[in-house]
Scaffold this motif. Structure first.
Motif, mmCIF file in Angstrom:
data_model
loop_
_atom_site.group_PDB
_atom_site.id
_atom_site.type_symbol
_atom_site.label_atom_id
_atom_site.label_comp_id
_atom_site.label_asym_id
_atom_site.label_seq_id
_atom_site.Cartn_x
_atom_site.Cartn_y
_atom_site.Cartn_z
ATOM 1 N N ALA A 159 32.501 -50.111 74.243
ATOM 2 C CA ALA A 159 32.510 -49.150 73.140
ATOM 3 C C ALA A 159 33.071 -49.742 71.857
ATOM 4 O O ALA A 159 33.159 -49.051 70.841
ATOM 5 C CB ALA A 159 33.299 -47.906 73.539
ATOM 6 N N THR A 160 33.468 -51.003 71.878
ATOM 7 C CA THR A 160 33.932 -51.663 70.654
ATOM 8 C C THR A 160 32.751 -52.035 69.767
ATOM 9 O O THR A 160 32.923 -52.369 68.598
ATOM 10 C CB THR A 160 34.715 -52.940 71.003
ATOM 11 O OG1 THR A 160 33.930 -53.751 71.883
ATOM 12 C CG2 THR A 160 36.027 -52.580 71.695
ATOM 13 N N VAL A 163 27.970 -48.092 69.396
ATOM 14 C CA VAL A 163 27.499 -47.453 70.614
ATOM 15 C C VAL A 163 26.100 -46.869 70.454
ATOM 16 O O VAL A 163 25.237 -47.036 71.327
ATOM 17 C CB VAL A 163 28.494 -46.363 71.073
ATOM 18 C CG1 VAL A 163 27.903 -45.565 72.240
ATOM 19 C CG2 VAL A 163 29.815 -46.984 71.480
ATOM 20 N N ASP A 164 25.858 -46.168 69.353
ATOM 21 C CA ASP A 164 24.555 -45.517 69.174
ATOM 22 C C ASP A 164 23.427 -46.541 69.174
ATOM 23 O O ASP A 164 22.373 -46.340 69.783
ATOM 24 C CB ASP A 164 24.532 -44.710 67.870
ATOM 25 C CG ASP A 164 25.410 -43.469 67.959
ATOM 26 O OD1 ASP A 164 25.755 -43.069 69.093
ATOM 27 O OD2 ASP A 164 25.757 -42.905 66.902
ATOM 28 N N GLU A 166 23.525 -49.584 70.560
ATOM 29 C CA GLU A 166 23.409 -50.170 71.891
ATOM 30 C C GLU A 166 22.675 -49.225 72.841
ATOM 31 O O GLU A 166 21.808 -49.642 73.614
ATOM 32 C CB GLU A 166 24.797 -50.476 72.461
ATOM 33 C CG GLU A 166 25.583 -51.508 71.673
ATOM 34 C CD GLU A 166 25.058 -52.909 71.906
ATOM 35 O OE1 GLU A 166 25.304 -53.438 72.984
ATOM 36 O OE2 GLU A 166 24.405 -53.446 71.009
ATOM 37 N N LEU A 187 30.370 -46.112 79.264
ATOM 38 C CA LEU A 187 30.968 -46.622 78.032
ATOM 39 C C LEU A 187 32.404 -47.037 78.334
ATOM 40 O O LEU A 187 33.198 -46.245 78.845
ATOM 41 C CB LEU A 187 30.958 -45.556 76.939
ATOM 42 C CG LEU A 187 29.579 -44.972 76.559
ATOM 43 C CD1 LEU A 187 29.736 -43.941 75.441
ATOM 44 C CD2 LEU A 187 28.616 -46.069 76.161
ATOM 45 N N GLU A 188 32.740 -48.297 78.051
ATOM 46 C CA GLU A 188 34.069 -48.829 78.354
ATOM 47 C C GLU A 188 34.857 -49.013 77.057
ATOM 48 O O GLU A 188 34.439 -49.758 76.164
ATOM 49 C CB GLU A 188 33.947 -50.156 79.097
ATOM 50 C CG GLU A 188 33.270 -50.028 80.449
ATOM 51 C CD GLU A 188 33.270 -51.331 81.228
ATOM 52 O OE1 GLU A 188 33.441 -52.402 80.596
ATOM 53 O OE2 GLU A 188 33.110 -51.292 82.463
ATOM 54 N N TYR A 189 36.002 -48.351 76.973
ATOM 55 C CA TYR A 189 36.839 -48.401 75.765
ATOM 56 C C TYR A 189 37.959 -49.426 75.931
ATOM 57 O O TYR A 189 38.341 -49.769 77.065
ATOM 58 C CB TYR A 189 37.408 -47.014 75.471
ATOM 59 C CG TYR A 189 36.343 -46.041 74.999
ATOM 60 C CD1 TYR A 189 36.091 -45.866 73.639
ATOM 61 C CD2 TYR A 189 35.579 -45.316 75.912
ATOM 62 C CE1 TYR A 189 35.107 -44.990 73.205
ATOM 63 C CE2 TYR A 189 34.595 -44.435 75.482
ATOM 64 C CZ TYR A 189 34.368 -44.286 74.131
ATOM 65 O OH TYR A 189 33.380 -43.430 73.702
ATOM 66 N N LYS A 194 36.953 -45.073 80.680
ATOM 67 C CA LYS A 194 35.517 -45.168 80.926
ATOM 68 C C LYS A 194 34.889 -43.778 80.859
ATOM 69 O O LYS A 194 35.427 -42.824 81.425
ATOM 70 C CB LYS A 194 35.237 -45.787 82.301
ATOM 71 C CG LYS A 194 35.698 -47.235 82.432
ATOM 72 C CD LYS A 194 35.341 -47.806 83.800
ATOM 73 C CE LYS A 194 35.793 -49.255 83.904
ATOM 74 N NZ LYS A 194 35.447 -49.843 85.232
#
Length: 236
Positions: A159-160, A163-164, A166, A187-189, A194
């Motif tokens: 998520a770094t 995101v949209d 990707e 999504l991994e922050y 998650k």
């Protein structure tokens, strides 16, 4: 000037698998390249046991392996039924696959020299020579392994990154590979959190190697996972 005898006749081009099979028969080994190399990543992804891995398993252990049928020895039982012993080439050696009559009757149509198969079965170390065998329960072409063993495809996006953007790229790729296997997007922050996004049937896929390569080009080598079906759900 060329004479008629100097002109090479038009001949059918041999398929690479036939060339490699003849090479093995004549020379005793593959020189140009092992025909299973195209499946090397698939064998690893689905955790199929190699010949050396099978040798380390205990007698009676369940196992799944994959290889190329290098030879077939048909036998008749005392009751007159047909069974087979396959000499199967793995990437790191050979194993004997024993196909008893009840299994042979179901899968005999695919048991041909040069066939690339995966085998679900039981490891046997035959006494007194400790010859390694895999007693087959089920067999299936390696090309169908995705539909037979895959339970779910998971796509992990950091998520770094945007995101949209990707997600749009990932969904476009998934849409080009329709199939029966459901997809989960994660999504991994940075803090370890998650978030899992469910996807509808539109994004059920065939998790073939080409799909995974496309996804990895977008999200990186370690962002795609294939979850395997439980052993009792695998039905070739």
């Amino acid at each position: 000037a060329l004479r008629d005898e100097d002109v090479m006749p038009d001949c059918e081009r041999w398929h690479e698998s036939r060339l490699l099979a003849d090479e093995k028969e004549l020379l005793g080994s593959y020189i140009s390249g092992h025909p299973l190399l195209e499946y090397a990543q698939v064998l690893e992804r689905y955790k199929l046991s190699t010949a050396k891995m099978l040798a380390d398993l205990a007698d009676g252990a369940p196992a799944i392996s994959g290889g190329l049928v290098a030879g077939i020895d048909l036998k008749a039982t005392h009751q007159g039924a047909t069974m087979a012993v396959l000499r199967m080439d793995c990437l790191d050696g050979e194993i004997d696959v024993v196909v008893f009559p009840s299994v042979y009757a179901r899968f005999s149509g695919m048991l041909k020299p040069g066939a690339m198969l995966f085998v679900c079965g039981t490891v046997r170390h035959e006494e007194p020579s400790h010859v390694l065998q895999l007693h087959a329960r089920e067999l299936c072409p390696l090309s169908e392994i995705h539909t037979r063993l895959a339970e779910r495809l998971s796509v992990h996006i950091a998520a770094t990154r945007p995101v949209d953007s990707e997600l749009a790229k990932v969904k476009a790729i998934l849409g080009r590979h329709p199939g029966p296997v459901p997809v989960t997007i994660c999504l991994e922050y940075p803090g370890g959190e998650k978030v899992f996004l469910g996807t509808n049937r539109e994004f059920s896929v065939m998790p073939e190697s080409s799909l995974i390569r496309e996804l990895e080009q977008i999200i990186g080598e370690h962002g795609v996972y294939v979850a395997l079906k439980a052993r009792d759900q695998r039905h070739p």
